[in-house]
Design a protein around this motif. Structure first.
Motif, mmCIF file in Angstrom:
data_model
loop_
_atom_site.group_PDB
_atom_site.id
_atom_site.type_symbol
_atom_site.label_atom_id
_atom_site.label_comp_id
_atom_site.label_asym_id
_atom_site.label_seq_id
_atom_site.Cartn_x
_atom_site.Cartn_y
_atom_site.Cartn_z
ATOM 1 N N GLN A 54 4.170 23.351 8.847
ATOM 2 C CA GLN A 54 3.732 22.831 7.078
ATOM 3 C C GLN A 54 3.798 24.130 6.541
ATOM 4 O OE1 GLN A 54 4.114 19.306 5.815
ATOM 5 N NE2 GLN A 54 5.181 18.231 6.761
ATOM 6 N N LEU A 55 4.078 24.123 5.491
ATOM 7 C CA LEU A 55 3.301 25.450 4.289
ATOM 8 C C LEU A 55 2.892 24.505 3.523
ATOM 9 C CD1 LEU A 55 2.771 28.318 3.122
ATOM 10 C CD2 LEU A 55 4.984 27.893 2.286
ATOM 11 N N ARG A 56 1.535 24.063 3.216
ATOM 12 C CA ARG A 56 0.796 23.414 2.048
ATOM 13 C C ARG A 56 0.933 24.284 1.045
ATOM 14 N NH1 ARG A 56 -3.603 20.432 2.956
ATOM 15 N NH2 ARG A 56 -2.189 19.252 0.946
ATOM 16 N N VAL A 57 1.686 23.483 -0.059
ATOM 17 C CA VAL A 57 1.101 24.911 -1.514
ATOM 18 C C VAL A 57 0.488 23.839 -2.158
ATOM 19 C CG1 VAL A 57 3.939 25.852 -1.574
ATOM 20 C CG2 VAL A 57 2.843 23.761 -2.779
ATOM 21 N N ASN A 58 -0.298 24.462 -3.129
ATOM 22 C CA ASN A 58 -0.824 23.331 -4.275
ATOM 23 C C ASN A 58 -0.663 23.384 -5.346
ATOM 24 O OD1 ASN A 58 -2.927 23.196 -6.155
ATOM 25 N ND2 ASN A 58 -3.997 24.451 -5.891
ATOM 26 N N ALA A 59 0.121 22.442 -6.019
ATOM 27 C CA ALA A 59 1.327 22.212 -6.706
ATOM 28 C C ALA A 59 0.296 22.378 -8.559
ATOM 29 C CB ALA A 59 1.240 20.544 -6.582
ATOM 30 N N GLU A 60 -0.619 22.177 -8.239
ATOM 31 C CA GLU A 60 -1.036 22.292 -9.152
ATOM 32 C C GLU A 60 -1.603 23.906 -9.857
ATOM 33 O OE1 GLU A 60 -5.615 21.597 -11.930
ATOM 34 O OE2 GLU A 60 -5.488 20.449 -9.865
ATOM 35 N N ALA A 61 -1.410 24.970 -9.433
ATOM 36 C CA ALA A 61 -1.386 26.139 -9.190
ATOM 37 C C ALA A 61 -0.040 26.248 -9.278
ATOM 38 C CB ALA A 61 -1.444 26.952 -8.328
ATOM 39 N N LEU A 62 1.329 26.014 -9.128
ATOM 40 C CA LEU A 62 2.612 25.845 -9.545
ATOM 41 C C LEU A 62 3.526 24.724 -10.675
ATOM 42 C CD1 LEU A 62 3.825 25.120 -6.032
ATOM 43 C CD2 LEU A 62 3.125 27.428 -7.252
ATOM 44 N N GLY A 63 1.486 24.254 -11.727
ATOM 45 C CA GLY A 63 1.863 23.744 -13.053
ATOM 46 C C GLY A 63 2.290 22.455 -12.954
ATOM 47 N N PHE A 64 1.798 21.735 -11.817
ATOM 48 C CA PHE A 64 1.696 19.815 -11.483
ATOM 49 C C PHE A 64 0.625 19.657 -11.537
ATOM 50 C CE2 PHE A 64 6.506 22.063 -9.884
ATOM 51 C CZ PHE A 64 7.228 21.264 -10.312
ATOM 52 N N GLY A 65 0.374 19.361 -12.682
ATOM 53 C CA GLY A 65 -1.416 19.040 -13.165
ATOM 54 C C GLY A 65 -1.384 17.222 -12.507
ATOM 55 N N VAL A 66 -0.272 16.927 -12.110
ATOM 56 C CA VAL A 66 -0.008 15.117 -12.205
ATOM 57 C C VAL A 66 0.406 14.935 -10.770
ATOM 58 C CG1 VAL A 66 0.832 12.687 -12.718
ATOM 59 C CG2 VAL A 66 -0.562 14.974 -14.506
ATOM 60 N N THR A 67 -0.136 13.847 -9.508
ATOM 61 C CA THR A 67 0.308 13.366 -8.998
ATOM 62 C C THR A 67 0.228 11.841 -9.112
ATOM 63 O OG1 THR A 67 -0.049 15.078 -7.180
ATOM 64 C CG2 THR A 67 0.501 12.980 -6.366
ATOM 65 N N VAL A 68 1.157 11.302 -9.073
ATOM 66 C CA VAL A 68 1.026 9.656 -8.759
ATOM 67 C C VAL A 68 1.411 8.890 -7.745
ATOM 68 C CG1 VAL A 68 2.298 7.690 -10.163
ATOM 69 C CG2 VAL A 68 1.745 9.856 -11.726
ATOM 70 N N PHE A 69 1.160 8.127 -7.551
ATOM 71 C CA PHE A 69 1.568 7.309 -6.235
ATOM 72 C C PHE A 69 2.279 5.836 -6.594
ATOM 73 C CE2 PHE A 69 -2.026 9.518 -4.667
ATOM 74 C CZ PHE A 69 -1.724 9.941 -3.171
ATOM 75 N N LEU A 70 3.703 6.014 -6.774
ATOM 76 C CA LEU A 70 4.931 4.912 -6.666
ATOM 77 C C LEU A 70 5.113 4.563 -5.716
ATOM 78 C CD1 LEU A 70 5.784 4.507 -10.068
ATOM 79 C CD2 LEU A 70 7.490 5.364 -9.172
ATOM 80 N N GLY A 71 4.438 3.146 -6.086
ATOM 81 C CA GLY A 71 5.245 1.502 -5.524
ATOM 82 C C GLY A 71 6.452 0.884 -6.295
ATOM 83 N N VAL A 72 7.397 0.541 -5.091
ATOM 84 C CA VAL A 72 8.801 0.402 -5.858
ATOM 85 C C VAL A 72 8.944 -0.608 -5.487
ATOM 86 C CG1 VAL A 72 11.178 1.094 -5.883
ATOM 87 C CG2 VAL A 72 9.572 2.688 -6.676
ATOM 88 N N LYS A 73 9.815 -2.289 -6.071
ATOM 89 C CA LYS A 73 10.392 -2.831 -5.368
ATOM 90 C C LYS A 73 11.350 -3.153 -5.340
ATOM 91 C CE LYS A 73 9.013 -7.799 -5.047
ATOM 92 N NZ LYS A 73 8.276 -8.717 -4.034
ATOM 93 N N LEU A 74 12.700 -3.435 -4.135
ATOM 94 C CA LEU A 74 13.561 -3.083 -4.524
ATOM 95 C C LEU A 74 14.170 -4.390 -5.576
ATOM 96 C CD1 LEU A 74 15.317 -2.029 -0.869
ATOM 97 C CD2 LEU A 74 14.703 -0.968 -3.208
ATOM 98 N N ALA A 75 15.092 -4.723 -6.080
ATOM 99 C CA ALA A 75 15.253 -5.221 -7.289
ATOM 100 C C ALA A 75 16.675 -6.040 -6.541
ATOM 101 C CB ALA A 75 15.663 -5.112 -8.099
ATOM 102 N N THR A 76 17.148 -5.687 -5.456
ATOM 103 C CA THR A 76 18.625 -6.116 -4.938
ATOM 104 C C THR A 76 19.214 -6.196 -4.012
ATOM 105 O OG1 THR A 76 19.735 -4.529 -5.724
ATOM 106 C CG2 THR A 76 20.139 -6.428 -7.252
ATOM 107 N N LYS A 77 17.672 -7.157 -2.437
ATOM 108 C CA LYS A 77 17.707 -6.652 -1.747
ATOM 109 C C LYS A 77 18.966 -7.480 -0.778
ATOM 110 C CE LYS A 77 12.399 -6.722 -0.309
ATOM 111 N NZ LYS A 77 11.760 -7.805 0.201
ATOM 112 N N GLY A 78 19.474 -6.668 0.413
ATOM 113 C CA GLY A 78 20.722 -6.927 1.030
ATOM 114 C C GLY A 78 21.823 -6.318 0.194
ATOM 115 N N ARG A 79 21.783 -6.168 -1.922
ATOM 116 C CA ARG A 79 22.880 -5.497 -1.954
ATOM 117 C C ARG A 79 22.700 -4.142 -1.782
ATOM 118 N NH1 ARG A 79 23.001 -8.883 -7.305
ATOM 119 N NH2 ARG A 79 24.270 -6.773 -7.867
#
Length: 151
Positions: A54-79
């Motif tokens: 893989q090619l790894r790019v520096n996100a900050e150098a491209l203007g993306f200064g924030v990295t967030v880890f987001l936990g997502v719980k599905l609201a409608t499992k099964g549906r």
């Protein structure tokens, strides 16, 4: 499972540091000929040990200064099918990784944004409108001390 010897491990460590180096340069470094090094790399690829480069790019150098880890719980499992959610969230350009996990949340996303206001826009307009998206928890990356490497 493939058996790895010391030379295989040296090859993997070297490729993790720099996947662009030639088999010839790598072979010189570890004391193998170019053809022998190339055959070992090919064997590791065919066995699934090396899944790609893989090619790894520096996100900050491209203007993306924030990295967030987001936990997502599905609201409608099964549906809503997991595949539908995964397909939809994978189409969002700011989402770098989608991990289906066991625990409090169903998914862990790595998201890059230009700043916190941009992340809020991604969250409100893209993530929360996904099929089945429910509860979320955000963790902002402060620093990254160790990058992914060999096991």
């Amino acid at each position: 499972m493939i058996e790895l010897d010391d030379l295989d491990r040296q090859i993997l460590r070297a490729l993790v540091r720099d996947a662009t180096q030639s088999a010839s340069a790598l072979g010189r470094r570890i004391g193998l000929s170019q053809p022998a090094t190339w055959r070992r790399i090919k064997r590791l690829e065919e066995a699934g040990v090396i899944r790609g480069r893989q090619l790894r790019v520096n996100a900050e150098a491209l203007g993306f200064g924030v990295t967030v880890f987001l936990g997502v719980k599905l609201a409608t499992k099964g549906r809503v099918s997991l595949e539908d959610f995964e397909r939809a969230v994978s189409a969002i350009p700011e989402v770098q990784t989608v991990e289906h996990v066991l625990g409090l949340y169903d998914y862990r996303l790595r998201i890059v944004a230009r700043n916190l206001a941009d992340f809020e826009r991604v969250l409100r307009r893209r993530i929360m409108t996904l099929p089945g998206a429910g509860q979320v928890e955000a963790n902002v990356l402060l620093s990254e001390e160790r990058l992914a490497g060999p096991i």
